[in-house]
Design an enzyme around this catalytic site. Structure first.
Site, short mmCIF file in Angstrom:
data_model
loop_
_atom_site.label_atom_id
_atom_site.label_comp_id
_atom_site.label_asym_id
_atom_site.label_seq_id
_atom_site.Cartn_x
_atom_site.Cartn_y
_atom_site.Cartn_z
N ALA A 230 -96.60 111.89 26.99
CA ALA A 230 -96.33 111.90 25.56
C ALA A 230 -97.64 112.13 24.82
O ALA A 230 -98.64 111.46 25.09
CB ALA A 230 -95.70 110.58 25.14
N HIS B 267 -87.60 108.09 20.86
CA HIS B 267 -87.75 108.81 22.14
C HIS B 267 -87.77 107.83 23.31
O HIS B 267 -87.14 108.09 24.35
CB HIS B 267 -89.02 109.66 22.13
N ARG C 194 -85.50 118.31 15.62
CA ARG C 194 -84.17 117.76 15.91
C ARG C 194 -83.19 118.81 16.44
O ARG C 194 -81.99 118.75 16.20
CB ARG C 194 -83.56 117.08 14.68
N SER C 195 -83.72 119.76 17.19
CA SER C 195 -82.87 120.80 17.78
C SER C 195 -82.28 120.38 19.11
O SER C 195 -81.43 121.07 19.65
CB SER C 195 -83.68 122.10 17.96
N ALA D 216 -97.89 112.22 21.27
CA ALA D 216 -97.89 111.69 19.91
C ALA D 216 -98.59 110.33 19.85
O ALA D 216 -98.56 109.56 20.81
CB ALA D 216 -96.47 111.54 19.39
N GLY E 174 -86.67 123.92 16.96
CA GLY E 174 -87.09 123.30 15.72
C GLY E 174 -86.97 121.79 15.79
O GLY E 174 -86.59 121.21 16.82
#
Length: 187
Positions: A37, A53, A15-16, A39, A13
């Site tokens: 990456a 990140h 922030r896991s 995003a 999930g």
């Protein structure tokens, strides 16, 4: 040295600990690393996430930013001596689903699966597990959940290792190449 990781899918999930875990696996392999990456910084909040990140990644690692043509980027980045981290599949899938080309999700997914099946190096694929919640109220969110679930199943079938991250802790779901040491593995 840590045992080979082959192809590893890291799910979890928000922030896991997915990215942190994948990056630690990569550091322990002591080989050239490329991060792909997916995003894009389309707003301030996403730009801040991307910057977070970047700060945690090893500065020596090569970065390829590719929001759509993931298979092509993977083929460019991988070699028998290297390790590639893809961060992340669900952002990539969202980019495709929200794009202007309605055929892109199917075409690019097929290309990615083909690229992974003939991969010459080690690869860690990071993705968000979105199937634990209720069925969403809108059609795009339902399609996204369905597509992500199918994508995860297809990739997991081709991976030697699948790890589910929960509260920063790795849970081995599939492990054909046991680690001899690493995050979550006792010394």
């Amino acid at each position: 040295m840590t045992a080979a990781i082959g192809k590893t899918l890291v799910l979890g999930g928000v922030r896991s600990g997915k990215s942190r875990y994948a990056e630690e696996l990569a550091r322990r392999r002591n080989r050239p690393v490329t991060v792909i990456a997916t995003a894009e910084a389309l707003d301030e909040e996403m730009a801040a996430r991307i910057e977070t990140h970047r700060r945690y990644r090893d500065a020596r690692w090569r970065l390829i930013e590719e929001p759509l043509a993931l298979a092509a980027a993977l083929r460019t980045a991988v070699s028998p001596e290297s390790l590639v981290i893809v961060d992340c599949l669900t952002v990539w899938l969202s980019n495709l689903l929200c794009g202007k080309d309605p055929d892109a999700p199917r075409r690019e997914t097929r290309a990615l699966l083909d690229a992974l099946s003939s991969l010459a190096g080690e690869c860690i694929l990071i993705s968000n597990e979105v199937g634990f919640g209720i069925i969403p109220a809108n059609a795009l969110a339902r399609r996204f959940g369905d597509e992500a679930g199918v994508l995860h199943q297809q990739i997991a079938a081709d991976c030697e290792r699948v790890v589910l991250m929960v509260a920063g802790l790795p849970l081995a779901v599939k492990d054909s190449l046991p680690l001899t040491s690493g995050p979550g593995v006792p010394p």
